[in-house]
Write an enzyme that holds these catalytic residues in place. Structure first.
Site, PDB file in Angstrom:
ATOM      1  N   GLU A 162     -33.294 -34.680  57.764  1.00 57.06           N
ATOM      2  CA  GLU A 162     -32.509 -33.428  57.753  1.00 57.06           C
ATOM      3  C   GLU A 162     -32.945 -32.393  58.800  1.00 57.06           C
ATOM      4  O   GLU A 162     -33.252 -31.252  58.467  1.00 57.06           O
ATOM      5  CB  GLU A 162     -32.569 -32.802  56.357  1.00 57.06           C
ATOM      6  CG  GLU A 162     -32.064 -33.734  55.275  1.00 57.06           C
ATOM      7  CD  GLU A 162     -32.114 -33.130  53.871  1.00 57.06           C
ATOM      8  OE1 GLU A 162     -32.635 -32.015  53.707  1.00 57.06           O
ATOM      9  OE2 GLU A 162     -31.622 -33.784  52.944  1.00 57.06           O
ATOM     10  N   GLU A 267     -28.882 -42.806  50.476  1.00 53.32           N
ATOM     11  CA  GLU A 267     -29.035 -42.024  49.230  1.00 53.32           C
ATOM     12  C   GLU A 267     -27.686 -41.899  48.529  1.00 53.32           C
ATOM     13  O   GLU A 267     -27.292 -40.818  48.079  1.00 53.32           O
ATOM     14  CB  GLU A 267     -29.603 -40.633  49.544  1.00 53.32           C
ATOM     15  CG  GLU A 267     -30.905 -40.680  50.326  1.00 53.32           C
ATOM     16  CD  GLU A 267     -31.549 -39.317  50.554  1.00 53.32           C
ATOM     17  OE1 GLU A 267     -31.162 -38.328  49.916  1.00 53.32           O
ATOM     18  OE2 GLU A 267     -32.470 -39.254  51.391  1.00 53.32           O
TER      19      GLU A 267
HETATM   20  C1  XIL Z   1     -34.560 -35.023  45.862  1.00 52.62           C
HETATM   21  C2  XIL Z   1     -35.054 -35.736  44.609  1.00 52.62           C
HETATM   22  O1  XIL Z   1     -34.050 -36.591  44.144  1.00 52.62           O
HETATM   23  C3  XIL Z   1     -35.436 -34.721  43.564  1.00 52.62           C
HETATM   24  O2  XIL Z   1     -36.042 -35.356  42.449  1.00 52.62           O
HETATM   25  C4  XIL Z   1     -36.400 -33.698  44.163  1.00 52.62           C
HETATM   26  O3  XIL Z   1     -36.650 -32.689  43.207  1.00 52.62           O
HETATM   27  C5  XIL Z   1     -35.845 -33.073  45.424  1.00 52.62           C
HETATM   28  O4  XIL Z   1     -35.501 -34.104  46.331  1.00 52.62           O
HETATM   29  N1  XIL Z   1     -32.035 -35.526  50.253  1.00 52.62           N
HETATM   30  C6  XIL Z   1     -33.207 -36.228  50.354  1.00 52.62           C
HETATM   31  C7  XIL Z   1     -33.982 -36.516  49.135  1.00 52.62           C
HETATM   32  O5  XIL Z   1     -33.554 -36.700  51.441  1.00 52.62           O
HETATM   33  O6  XIL Z   1     -35.360 -36.595  49.367  1.00 52.62           O
HETATM   34  C8  XIL Z   1     -33.695 -35.540  48.023  1.00 52.62           C
HETATM   35  O7  XIL Z   1     -34.342 -35.992  46.862  1.00 52.62           O
HETATM   36  C9  XIL Z   1     -32.204 -35.408  47.813  1.00 52.62           C
HETATM   37  C10 XIL Z   1     -31.533 -34.911  49.052  1.00 52.62           C
END
Ligand code: XIL
Length: 357
Positions: A162, A267
Protein backbone atom coordinates in the site's frame (compact mmCIF):
# COMPACT_ATOMS: atom_id res chain seq x y z
CA UNK A 1 -47.86 -32.33 35.26
CA UNK A 2 -45.73 -30.00 37.37
CA UNK A 3 -42.96 -32.58 37.44
CA UNK A 4 -43.16 -33.00 33.68
CA UNK A 5 -42.83 -29.27 33.02
CA UNK A 6 -39.89 -29.11 35.42
CA UNK A 7 -38.15 -31.76 33.34
CA UNK A 8 -39.20 -30.20 30.03
CA UNK A 9 -38.27 -26.60 30.86
CA UNK A 10 -34.46 -26.97 30.65
CA UNK A 11 -34.85 -28.95 27.44
CA UNK A 12 -37.02 -26.25 25.93
CA UNK A 13 -34.55 -23.56 26.94
CA UNK A 14 -31.69 -25.57 25.51
CA UNK A 15 -33.72 -25.94 22.30
CA UNK A 16 -34.14 -22.20 21.94
CA UNK A 17 -30.42 -21.54 22.28
CA UNK A 18 -29.30 -24.55 20.34
CA UNK A 19 -27.07 -23.86 17.33
CA UNK A 20 -28.62 -24.51 13.93
CA UNK A 21 -28.75 -28.14 12.86
CA UNK A 22 -25.49 -29.22 11.37
CA UNK A 23 -26.22 -32.06 8.98
CA UNK A 24 -22.64 -32.66 8.03
CA UNK A 25 -19.15 -32.47 9.42
CA UNK A 26 -17.82 -28.92 9.66
CA UNK A 27 -15.56 -28.22 6.75
CA UNK A 28 -16.87 -31.15 4.75
CA UNK A 29 -17.18 -30.34 1.09
CA UNK A 30 -20.72 -30.73 -0.13
CA UNK A 31 -22.01 -31.07 -3.62
CA UNK A 32 -18.64 -30.79 -5.28
CA UNK A 33 -19.86 -33.03 -8.06
CA UNK A 34 -16.59 -34.98 -8.08
CA UNK A 35 -14.35 -36.63 -5.58
CA UNK A 36 -12.19 -33.55 -5.29
CA UNK A 37 -11.70 -32.59 -1.70
CA UNK A 38 -11.28 -28.88 -1.87
CA UNK A 39 -10.57 -25.68 -3.75
CA UNK A 40 -6.88 -26.54 -4.01
CA UNK A 41 -7.83 -29.62 -6.02
CA UNK A 42 -10.07 -27.98 -8.60
CA UNK A 43 -8.09 -24.95 -9.72
CA UNK A 44 -4.92 -25.11 -11.74
CA UNK A 45 -3.36 -22.34 -9.65
CA UNK A 46 -2.80 -22.29 -5.88
CA UNK A 47 -5.76 -21.27 -3.76
CA UNK A 48 -4.88 -19.72 -0.43
CA UNK A 49 -6.21 -18.15 2.72
CA UNK A 50 -4.92 -15.70 5.25
CA UNK A 51 -4.63 -17.41 8.62
CA UNK A 52 -5.16 -16.07 12.09
CA UNK A 53 -2.61 -17.55 14.46
CA UNK A 54 -4.98 -17.97 17.42
CA UNK A 55 -7.45 -19.94 15.35
CA UNK A 56 -4.77 -22.05 13.73
CA UNK A 57 -3.44 -22.97 17.14
CA UNK A 58 -6.74 -23.54 18.91
CA UNK A 59 -9.61 -24.21 16.54
CA UNK A 60 -9.62 -27.73 15.11
CA UNK A 61 -12.40 -27.03 12.64
CA UNK A 62 -10.53 -24.04 11.25
CA UNK A 63 -7.32 -26.02 10.95
CA UNK A 64 -9.03 -28.93 9.25
CA UNK A 65 -10.73 -26.64 6.79
CA UNK A 66 -7.41 -25.05 5.84
CA UNK A 67 -5.84 -28.46 5.29
CA UNK A 68 -8.76 -29.59 3.12
CA UNK A 69 -9.17 -26.47 1.04
CA UNK A 70 -5.96 -24.53 0.59
CA UNK A 71 -2.43 -25.09 -0.69
CA UNK A 72 -1.13 -21.62 0.09
CA UNK A 73 -1.38 -19.54 3.25
CA UNK A 74 -0.54 -16.00 4.30
CA UNK A 75 -0.15 -14.90 7.91
CA UNK A 76 -2.96 -12.42 8.45
CA UNK A 77 -0.99 -10.45 11.05
CA UNK A 78 1.81 -12.59 12.48
CA UNK A 79 4.50 -11.40 10.07
CA UNK A 80 3.78 -7.70 10.21
CA UNK A 81 6.47 -5.39 11.55
CA UNK A 82 4.89 -4.84 14.96
CA UNK A 83 4.23 -8.54 15.48
CA UNK A 84 7.75 -9.69 14.57
CA UNK A 85 9.86 -6.80 15.78
CA UNK A 86 8.22 -5.18 18.81
CA UNK A 87 11.35 -3.44 20.13
CA UNK A 88 14.61 -2.33 18.45
CA UNK A 89 16.54 -5.46 19.26
CA UNK A 90 13.67 -7.83 20.02
CA UNK A 91 12.27 -10.21 17.46
CA UNK A 92 9.32 -12.41 18.35
CA UNK A 93 9.25 -15.37 15.99
CA UNK A 94 6.96 -17.69 17.87
CA UNK A 95 3.66 -17.19 16.05
CA UNK A 96 5.12 -16.78 12.60
CA UNK A 97 7.32 -19.85 13.10
CA UNK A 98 4.26 -21.83 14.11
CA UNK A 99 2.62 -20.86 10.82
CA UNK A 100 5.81 -21.65 8.88
CA UNK A 101 6.05 -25.09 10.51
CA UNK A 102 2.38 -25.78 9.84
CA UNK A 103 2.91 -24.89 6.18
CA UNK A 104 6.07 -26.99 5.84
CA UNK A 105 4.59 -30.03 7.59
CA UNK A 106 1.55 -29.97 5.37
CA UNK A 107 3.17 -29.08 2.09
CA UNK A 108 1.42 -25.73 1.91
CA UNK A 109 3.07 -22.73 0.26
CA UNK A 110 3.74 -19.84 2.63
CA UNK A 111 3.39 -16.28 1.38
CA UNK A 112 5.01 -13.65 3.62
CA UNK A 113 3.00 -10.54 4.46
CA UNK A 114 4.35 -7.91 4.80
CA UNK A 115 7.84 -6.45 5.21
CA UNK A 116 7.24 -2.71 4.82
CA UNK A 117 3.90 -0.96 5.26
CA UNK A 118 2.52 2.33 6.53
CA UNK A 119 0.47 0.41 9.12
CA UNK A 120 1.21 -2.32 11.62
CA UNK A 121 4.39 -0.58 12.78
CA UNK A 122 5.33 -0.58 16.47
CA UNK A 123 5.57 2.61 18.48
CA UNK A 124 9.36 2.46 18.56
CA UNK A 125 9.41 2.79 14.78
CA UNK A 126 6.80 5.52 14.43
CA UNK A 127 8.50 7.58 17.12
CA UNK A 128 12.06 6.75 16.10
CA UNK A 129 14.48 9.69 15.95
CA UNK A 130 17.45 9.36 13.70
CA UNK A 131 19.28 10.58 10.64
CA UNK A 132 18.37 9.46 7.15
CA UNK A 133 21.15 6.92 7.38
CA UNK A 134 19.75 5.57 10.65
CA UNK A 135 16.35 5.17 9.01
CA UNK A 136 17.84 3.39 6.01
CA UNK A 137 19.61 1.12 8.42
CA UNK A 138 16.43 0.47 10.39
CA UNK A 139 14.57 -0.55 7.24
CA UNK A 140 17.46 -2.66 6.00
CA UNK A 141 17.94 -4.44 9.31
CA UNK A 142 14.26 -5.30 9.60
CA UNK A 143 13.90 -6.53 6.04
CA UNK A 144 17.10 -8.53 6.09
CA UNK A 145 16.60 -10.09 9.52
CA UNK A 146 13.07 -11.20 8.66
CA UNK A 147 13.83 -12.43 5.15
CA UNK A 148 16.89 -14.34 6.38
CA UNK A 149 14.94 -15.91 9.20
CA UNK A 150 12.33 -17.32 6.82
CA UNK A 151 14.64 -18.16 3.92
CA UNK A 152 13.63 -21.51 2.49
CA UNK A 153 10.32 -21.43 4.37
CA UNK A 154 8.62 -18.45 2.77
CA UNK A 155 8.14 -18.80 -0.98
CA UNK A 156 7.29 -15.17 -1.60
CA UNK A 157 7.00 -11.81 0.14
CA UNK A 158 4.79 -8.79 -0.01
CA UNK A 159 7.85 -6.59 0.21
CA UNK A 160 5.98 -3.29 0.26
CA UNK A 161 2.27 -2.92 0.95
CA UNK A 162 0.00 0.00 0.00
CA UNK A 163 2.53 2.63 -1.03
CA UNK A 164 0.22 4.61 -3.34
CA UNK A 165 -2.96 6.57 -2.71
CA UNK A 166 -6.02 6.51 -4.96
CA UNK A 167 -4.72 9.43 -7.01
CA UNK A 168 -1.52 7.59 -7.78
CA UNK A 169 0.65 9.69 -5.47
CA UNK A 170 2.99 8.12 -2.97
CA UNK A 171 0.94 7.52 0.14
CA UNK A 172 2.18 9.43 3.13
CA UNK A 173 3.81 7.15 5.65
CA UNK A 174 6.76 7.12 7.97
CA UNK A 175 9.01 5.48 5.33
CA UNK A 176 8.19 8.06 2.68
CA UNK A 177 8.63 10.85 5.18
CA UNK A 178 12.05 9.69 6.32
CA UNK A 179 13.49 8.11 3.19
CA UNK A 180 11.56 9.46 0.21
CA UNK A 181 10.03 7.19 -2.46
CA UNK A 182 13.31 5.28 -2.76
CA UNK A 183 12.28 3.25 0.30
CA UNK A 184 10.23 1.00 -1.97
CA UNK A 185 13.15 0.11 -4.18
CA UNK A 186 15.46 -0.27 -1.17
CA UNK A 187 13.14 -2.78 0.44
CA UNK A 188 13.09 -4.91 -2.72
CA UNK A 189 16.87 -4.80 -3.08
CA UNK A 190 17.47 -5.69 0.58
CA UNK A 191 15.01 -8.56 0.44
CA UNK A 192 16.60 -9.92 -2.72
CA UNK A 193 20.07 -9.83 -1.19
CA UNK A 194 18.94 -12.17 1.57
CA UNK A 195 16.75 -14.55 -0.40
CA UNK A 196 17.19 -14.41 -4.16
CA UNK A 197 14.87 -17.41 -4.54
CA UNK A 198 11.84 -15.79 -2.92
CA UNK A 199 9.33 -14.14 -5.24
CA UNK A 200 9.05 -10.46 -4.37
CA UNK A 201 5.66 -8.74 -4.66
CA UNK A 202 4.34 -5.23 -4.47
CA UNK A 203 0.85 -5.47 -2.89
CA UNK A 204 -1.97 -2.93 -2.90
CA UNK A 205 -5.75 -2.48 -2.84
CA UNK A 206 -8.07 -0.80 -5.30
CA UNK A 207 -6.05 -1.61 -8.41
CA UNK A 208 -9.18 -3.23 -9.85
CA UNK A 209 -10.66 0.26 -10.34
CA UNK A 210 -8.01 0.77 -12.97
CA UNK A 211 -7.50 4.47 -12.28
CA UNK A 212 -4.48 6.56 -11.49
CA UNK A 213 -3.39 4.24 -8.72
CA UNK A 214 -3.07 1.27 -11.05
CA UNK A 215 -1.28 3.46 -13.56
CA UNK A 216 1.21 4.61 -10.93
CA UNK A 217 1.90 1.00 -9.96
CA UNK A 218 2.39 -0.05 -13.57
CA UNK A 219 4.76 2.89 -14.07
CA UNK A 220 6.73 1.83 -11.02
CA UNK A 221 7.01 -1.71 -12.40
CA UNK A 222 8.21 -0.45 -15.77
CA UNK A 223 10.83 1.68 -14.03
CA UNK A 224 11.91 -1.18 -11.75
CA UNK A 225 12.27 -3.57 -14.65
CA UNK A 226 14.27 -1.04 -16.66
CA UNK A 227 16.66 -0.46 -13.78
CA UNK A 228 16.87 -4.05 -12.63
CA UNK A 229 15.08 -3.65 -9.29
CA UNK A 230 14.15 -7.23 -8.35
CA UNK A 231 10.36 -7.38 -8.44
CA UNK A 232 8.62 -10.64 -9.37
CA UNK A 233 4.95 -9.95 -8.90
CA UNK A 234 2.01 -7.72 -8.15
CA UNK A 235 -0.55 -8.50 -5.49
CA UNK A 236 -4.06 -7.17 -5.97
CA UNK A 237 -5.69 -7.29 -2.56
CA UNK A 238 -9.23 -7.27 -3.95
CA UNK A 239 -11.20 -6.49 -0.82
CA UNK A 240 -14.11 -6.12 -3.12
CA UNK A 241 -17.86 -5.60 -2.90
CA UNK A 242 -20.88 -7.00 -4.66
CA UNK A 243 -21.59 -3.90 -6.68
CA UNK A 244 -18.13 -3.93 -8.25
CA UNK A 245 -18.14 -4.33 -12.02
CA UNK A 246 -16.55 -7.69 -12.86
CA UNK A 247 -15.51 -6.45 -16.31
CA UNK A 248 -13.35 -3.83 -14.59
CA UNK A 249 -11.65 -6.54 -12.59
CA UNK A 250 -10.89 -8.47 -15.77
CA UNK A 251 -9.44 -5.37 -17.43
CA UNK A 252 -7.25 -4.60 -14.42
CA UNK A 253 -6.00 -8.19 -14.17
CA UNK A 254 -5.05 -8.13 -17.83
CA UNK A 255 -3.29 -4.78 -17.49
CA UNK A 256 -1.33 -6.13 -14.55
CA UNK A 257 -0.52 -9.36 -16.40
CA UNK A 258 0.77 -7.32 -19.35
CA UNK A 259 3.77 -6.40 -17.17
CA UNK A 260 4.86 -10.03 -17.46
CA UNK A 261 5.04 -10.28 -13.65
CA UNK A 262 3.31 -12.89 -11.53
CA UNK A 263 -0.14 -11.84 -10.40
CA UNK A 264 -1.57 -12.65 -6.98
CA UNK A 265 -5.12 -11.93 -5.93
CA UNK A 266 -3.87 -11.64 -2.41
CA UNK A 267 -6.68 -10.68 -0.01
CA UNK A 268 -9.93 -11.55 -1.73
CA UNK A 269 -13.35 -11.15 -0.20
CA UNK A 270 -16.72 -10.01 -1.56
CA UNK A 271 -18.58 -7.85 0.93
CA UNK A 272 -22.38 -7.93 0.70
CA UNK A 273 -22.98 -5.38 3.38
CA UNK A 274 -23.45 -2.10 1.53
CA UNK A 275 -26.04 0.14 3.22
CA UNK A 276 -27.60 -2.70 5.21
CA UNK A 277 -28.77 -2.38 8.81
CA UNK A 278 -26.72 -4.03 11.54
CA UNK A 279 -29.34 -6.73 12.00
CA UNK A 280 -29.03 -7.78 8.37
CA UNK A 281 -28.59 -11.48 7.54
CA UNK A 282 -27.36 -12.97 4.29
CA UNK A 283 -30.37 -14.00 2.19
CA UNK A 284 -30.53 -16.39 -0.73
CA UNK A 285 -30.53 -13.68 -3.36
CA UNK A 286 -27.42 -11.96 -2.05
CA UNK A 287 -25.64 -15.25 -1.43
CA UNK A 288 -26.36 -16.18 -5.05
CA UNK A 289 -25.07 -12.85 -6.35
CA UNK A 290 -22.01 -13.21 -4.20
CA UNK A 291 -21.44 -16.68 -5.67
CA UNK A 292 -21.62 -15.23 -9.19
CA UNK A 293 -19.15 -12.51 -8.26
CA UNK A 294 -16.66 -15.01 -6.87
CA UNK A 295 -17.03 -17.10 -10.01
CA UNK A 296 -16.47 -14.09 -12.22
CA UNK A 297 -13.32 -13.14 -10.34
CA UNK A 298 -11.88 -16.64 -10.61
CA UNK A 299 -12.82 -16.75 -14.28
CA UNK A 300 -11.17 -13.39 -14.88
CA UNK A 301 -8.07 -14.68 -13.16
CA UNK A 302 -8.11 -17.69 -15.41
CA UNK A 303 -7.78 -15.49 -18.47
CA UNK A 304 -4.24 -14.44 -17.58
CA UNK A 305 -1.35 -16.68 -18.68
CA UNK A 306 -0.89 -19.76 -16.53
CA UNK A 307 2.79 -19.01 -15.94
CA UNK A 308 1.80 -15.73 -14.27
CA UNK A 309 -0.90 -17.19 -12.01
CA UNK A 310 0.64 -17.06 -8.57
CA UNK A 311 -2.74 -17.85 -7.01
CA UNK A 312 -5.86 -16.49 -5.39
CA UNK A 313 -5.92 -15.99 -1.62
CA UNK A 314 -9.02 -15.16 0.40
CA UNK A 315 -8.56 -12.90 3.41
CA UNK A 316 -9.17 -15.52 6.06
CA UNK A 317 -11.44 -18.54 5.78
CA UNK A 318 -14.94 -18.04 7.14
CA UNK A 319 -17.30 -15.13 7.73
CA UNK A 320 -16.69 -15.83 11.41
CA UNK A 321 -13.05 -14.73 11.03
CA UNK A 322 -13.31 -11.95 8.47
CA UNK A 323 -11.54 -8.71 9.30
CA UNK A 324 -14.64 -6.99 7.96
CA UNK A 325 -16.33 -8.31 11.10
CA UNK A 326 -13.69 -7.18 13.52
CA UNK A 327 -15.45 -3.96 14.49
CA UNK A 328 -19.04 -5.18 14.54
CA UNK A 329 -19.45 -8.89 15.03
CA UNK A 330 -21.26 -10.76 12.26
CA UNK A 331 -21.60 -7.50 10.38
CA UNK A 332 -20.70 -8.90 6.99
CA UNK A 333 -20.63 -12.18 5.08
CA UNK A 334 -17.74 -11.78 2.65
CA UNK A 335 -16.06 -15.19 2.53
CA UNK A 336 -16.63 -18.69 1.17
CA UNK A 337 -17.53 -20.31 4.49
CA UNK A 338 -20.13 -19.05 6.95
CA UNK A 339 -20.11 -18.26 10.65
CA UNK A 340 -20.27 -21.98 11.43
CA UNK A 341 -17.52 -22.87 8.96
CA UNK A 342 -20.07 -24.32 6.58
CA UNK A 343 -19.65 -23.91 2.83
CA UNK A 344 -21.69 -21.12 1.26
CA UNK A 345 -23.17 -20.94 -2.24
CA UNK A 346 -20.05 -19.06 -3.37
CA UNK A 347 -17.90 -22.00 -2.35
CA UNK A 348 -20.14 -24.47 -4.14
CA UNK A 349 -20.11 -22.30 -7.25
CA UNK A 350 -16.31 -22.31 -7.30
CA UNK A 351 -16.19 -26.06 -6.86
CA UNK A 352 -18.40 -26.36 -9.94
CA UNK A 353 -16.30 -23.81 -11.81
CA UNK A 354 -15.88 -24.86 -15.42
CA UNK A 355 -12.24 -23.84 -15.53
CA UNK A 356 -11.12 -27.01 -13.87
CA UNK A 357 -7.61 -28.40 -14.22
C1 XIL B 1 -5.77 -6.51 8.51
C2 XIL B 1 -6.08 -7.73 9.37
O1 XIL B 1 -7.00 -8.54 8.70
C3 XIL B 1 -6.62 -7.29 10.70
O2 XIL B 1 -6.78 -8.40 11.58
C4 XIL B 1 -5.68 -6.27 11.33
O3 XIL B 1 -6.26 -5.77 12.52
C5 XIL B 1 -5.39 -5.11 10.39
O4 XIL B 1 -4.91 -5.63 9.17
N1 XIL B 1 -4.80 -4.83 3.80
C6 XIL B 1 -3.74 -5.60 4.21
C7 XIL B 1 -3.89 -6.46 5.39
O5 XIL B 1 -2.71 -5.64 3.53
O6 XIL B 1 -2.69 -6.65 6.09
C8 XIL B 1 -4.97 -5.98 6.33
O7 XIL B 1 -5.15 -6.95 7.33
C9 XIL B 1 -6.25 -5.73 5.57
C10 XIL B 1 -6.04 -4.68 4.52
Amino acid sequence: MKLLSLIMLPLLIAGVFQKPDIQHEPGQVLDSGKNDRGLKDVFRFPVGAAVKIKLLRNNKVYRKLILEQFNSITAENAMKFGALHPAPSVYRWNDADYIADFAAENNIRLHGHTLIWSKGNPKWVTSYQGSREDWENLLKTHVQTVVSHFRGKVASWDVVNEAFDDKGNYKSCIWLEKLGPGYIESAFRYAYECDPDALLFYNDYGQEFGGRKLQAILNMVRDFKRRGVPISGLGLQMHTVLRMDAAKITRALRAVAATGLKVHISELEVSVRYKKPDSFQLDEDLAGRQATMYQEIFEAYNTIPKSQQFGVTTWNVADADSFRNSKIKNHDFPLLFDHNYQPKPAFRALMRENSRK
